[in-house]
Scaffold this motif. Structure first.
Motif, short mmCIF file in Angstrom:
data_model
loop_
_atom_site.label_atom_id
_atom_site.label_comp_id
_atom_site.label_asym_id
_atom_site.label_seq_id
_atom_site.Cartn_x
_atom_site.Cartn_y
_atom_site.Cartn_z
N HIS A 47 84.92 21.81 67.65
CA HIS A 47 85.66 23.00 68.07
C HIS A 47 87.14 22.88 67.75
O HIS A 47 87.81 23.89 67.53
CB HIS A 47 85.45 23.23 69.57
CG HIS A 47 84.03 23.55 69.91
ND1 HIS A 47 83.55 23.52 71.20
CD2 HIS A 47 82.97 23.90 69.13
CE1 HIS A 47 82.26 23.84 71.19
NE2 HIS A 47 81.90 24.08 69.96
N SER A 88 90.90 26.01 69.39
CA SER A 88 89.51 25.63 69.63
C SER A 88 88.61 26.81 69.28
O SER A 88 88.80 27.91 69.78
CB SER A 88 89.32 25.25 71.11
OG SER A 88 87.97 25.01 71.40
N ARG A 122 84.77 27.81 69.50
CA ARG A 122 83.58 27.30 70.18
C ARG A 122 82.33 28.08 69.76
O ARG A 122 81.57 28.56 70.61
CB ARG A 122 83.78 27.38 71.70
CG ARG A 122 85.02 26.63 72.16
CD ARG A 122 85.12 26.50 73.66
NE ARG A 122 85.11 27.75 74.38
CZ ARG A 122 86.13 28.58 74.49
NH1 ARG A 122 87.27 28.30 73.89
NH2 ARG A 122 86.03 29.70 75.20
N ALA A 171 82.60 27.33 63.55
CA ALA A 171 83.85 26.59 63.74
C ALA A 171 84.37 25.99 62.45
O ALA A 171 85.59 25.93 62.23
CB ALA A 171 83.65 25.49 64.80
#
Length: 533
Positions: free
Chosen positions: A169, A493, A495, A499
């Motif tokens: 991530h 990030s 998620r 990714a």
């Protein structure tokens, strides 16, 4: 309960219990572990009848209630334990789980962090902290906590896998690869580790991986979820090497096994969609077009480019990319429970004040995503079902319908493993029916509110990104920012299964379905049939 006192060399957590209670305690712990709540409750009730308020028996009762998702009761049991043992790190961690279940998340993290501070060698405490930080999208701190769990307990398989997920991530793919492979050294047939390696879609698995996957599929410890994940990974490996017949076979077998565990009911889902649409006309909004302006919902089918759209928006200095948030569904589920009436039957009964309250609940739940930037994205694809009621709940919110060619979307969903079962993607006819329900609903809502419900086509974005990104920002009421054209450089990030892909410049050669020829004819025919349900 009678008997001699606990011998001094026994587990200190059991101190104060008569020796005759020890078998009951151990049996209760096993019953909790094995999913036998009635047996566990019977045993613990017997222990507390003879030794009222014993802290370890109370703690086990708290664990039992956590497993049953009766979090308020769990918290009461665990509070009694902590009154007697305020520095009990296991009880602190268990209490954190109860508080988290009660949506008291800041208190929960205080308890998890306190457990780790009091006992820095408590590997399970670091794992619990890291797992829940990751769940909340606090990925950097999650990596630190999970690394500590792995250092303290190198054989803790779930910690290696979850660390790999968190590293993916963050875009740290070499480290993620090492973490997943460390998990496979512990258990060669661990489906989650193979899933993680395969989902780094820009890093193909090797021929050596193919051989090890085939061996792992025959491993005696491979459970059905492991085999499903490994067959999806094998399908991806075959596709990367142009072996399309083998790829389709592996993926189809994985989906058949998923379908055998829990079958999707497309007729029931269609009835739900129709019921929501019927209630939409009865919604009573208050016309406050500013409420919800902070939120940009990105909805649609999975694997249709929604992560790419979010990445472009998250590059803008006014927008925080929050990824797939559960909050809208949680708010509606809580209201459903409060009214004691099934969703969507109560929608038409809610008045303008109710919708304003629910809208403010959502905004409060998601406020942390706007602590540094004024607006946030909510990229939960399935929120498309709620597009109509958002008109009353958050009338200022923009809804972006991220859409891709139906055949490409369907095939991409079919080959992607989804963990929530039953799932529409495990059968090509179910998939086509779901996709058409989604398209019909979104087309109707967009026709009603074209300025609020915006269509973003994936293929158009690939063909002319500059024009499309400028139009997208304008639809969201955002000034143009050049950073959105260089979205792949954004450090955040991500998620989702995309990714790795969204950290690369646009790849225009993404169509794959035609390479499968007649194997996808059932999907083609189902998509072409307007009566397919």
């Amino acid at each position: 309960m009678t008997g001699a006192a606990t011998p001094p060399d026994q587990d200190p957590r059991m101190r104060g219990l008569p020796a005759s209670a020890l078998p009951h305690m151990h049996a209760a712990a096993r019953a909790i572990r094995d999913g036998a709540p009635a047996r566990a409750e019977q045993l613990l009730t017997a222990v507390l009848a003879g030794t009222p308020d014993h802290p370890e028996a109370l703690r086990l009762f708290g664990i039992l209630r956590n497993r049953q998702q009766r979090f308020a009761e769990a918290a009461r049991f665990l509070e009694q334990t902590l009154q007697q043992r305020p520095d009990d790190t296991a009880a602190l961690s268990d209490m954190a789980s109860a508080l988290y279940g009660l949506e008291r998340k800041s208190e929960a993290f205080e308890h998890w962090r306190e457990a780790c501070r009091l006992r820095p060698d408590f590997a399970l405490g670091w794992f619990n902290l890291g797992r829940n930080l990751q769940q909340e999208g606090i990925t950097g701190e999650a990596v630190d906590a999970l690394r500590e769990a792995v250092r303290l307990a190198p054989d803790m398989l779930p910690a290696h896998v979850l660390l790999g997920d968190a590293l993916v991530h963050l875009g740290r793919f070499d480290e993620a690869d090492a973490s997943y492979r460390a998990a496979l050294k512990l258990h060669p047939a661990n489906g989650d580790a193979w899933r993680g390696l395969s989902n780094m879609k820009t890093r193909p698995l090797s021929e050596d991986d193919a051989a090890r996957l085939q061996e792992a599929l025959e491993h005696p410890a491979a459970r059905p979820p492991d085999r499903i994940a490994m067959r999806h990974a094998l399908g991806k490996l075959h596709e990367d090497r142009g072996r399309h017949a083998e790829a389709f076979d592996a993926i189809a077998r994985a989906n058949r096994e998923s379908q055998s565990l829990a079958a999707w009911n497309r007729d029931a889902f269609h009835r739900l969609v129709e019921a929501v649409a019927a209630q939409d006309a009865r919604l009573a909004g208050d016309g406050d077009t500013e409420r919800g302006r902070e939120a940009i919902f990105i909805v649609g089918m999975p694997r249709a480019g929604s992560t790419l759209v979010e990445q472009m928006l998250a590059a803008h200095p006014q927008v925080e990319g929050a990824s797939e948030l559960p909050d809208l569904g949680v708010v509606l589920a809580a209201e459903t429970a409060r009214r004691k009436k099934p969703f969507p039957a109560w929608l038409g009964e809610a008045d303008a004040d109710d919708w304003a309250r629910l809208g403010h609940d959502y905004l409060q739940r998601t406020a942390r995503w706007r602590s540094e930037r004024p607006r946030h994205t909510d990229k939960m694809p399935e929120n498309w079902l709620y597009t109509g009621l958002l008109r009353a709940m958050l009338p200022g919110a923009i809804v972006i319908d991220a859409r891709r060619d139906a055949l490409e979307t369907g095939w991409s969903c079919f080959k992607q493993q989804f963990y929530r079962l039953p799932h529409f993607s495990n059968d090509l006819h179910d998939l086509a029916a779901y996709l058409r329900d989604y398209e019909r609903s979104m087309d109707a809502w967009r026709a009603r509110e074209p300025e609020r419900v915006v269509l973003q086509c994936y293929e158009d974005l690939l063909a002319d990104p500059d024009t499309q990104i400028r139009a997208l920002l304008d639809a969201c009421g955002l000034p143009f920012d050049d950073a959105c054209l260089h979205f792949h450089k954004v450090r955040r990030s991500v998620r989702t299964a995309s990714a790795a892909q969204v950290r690369q410049p646009l790849q225009r050669d993404t169509a794959r379905a035609e390479r499968y020829g007649s194997a996808l004819d059932p999907l083609r025919h189902a998509l072409a049939d307007p009566d397919n349900r």
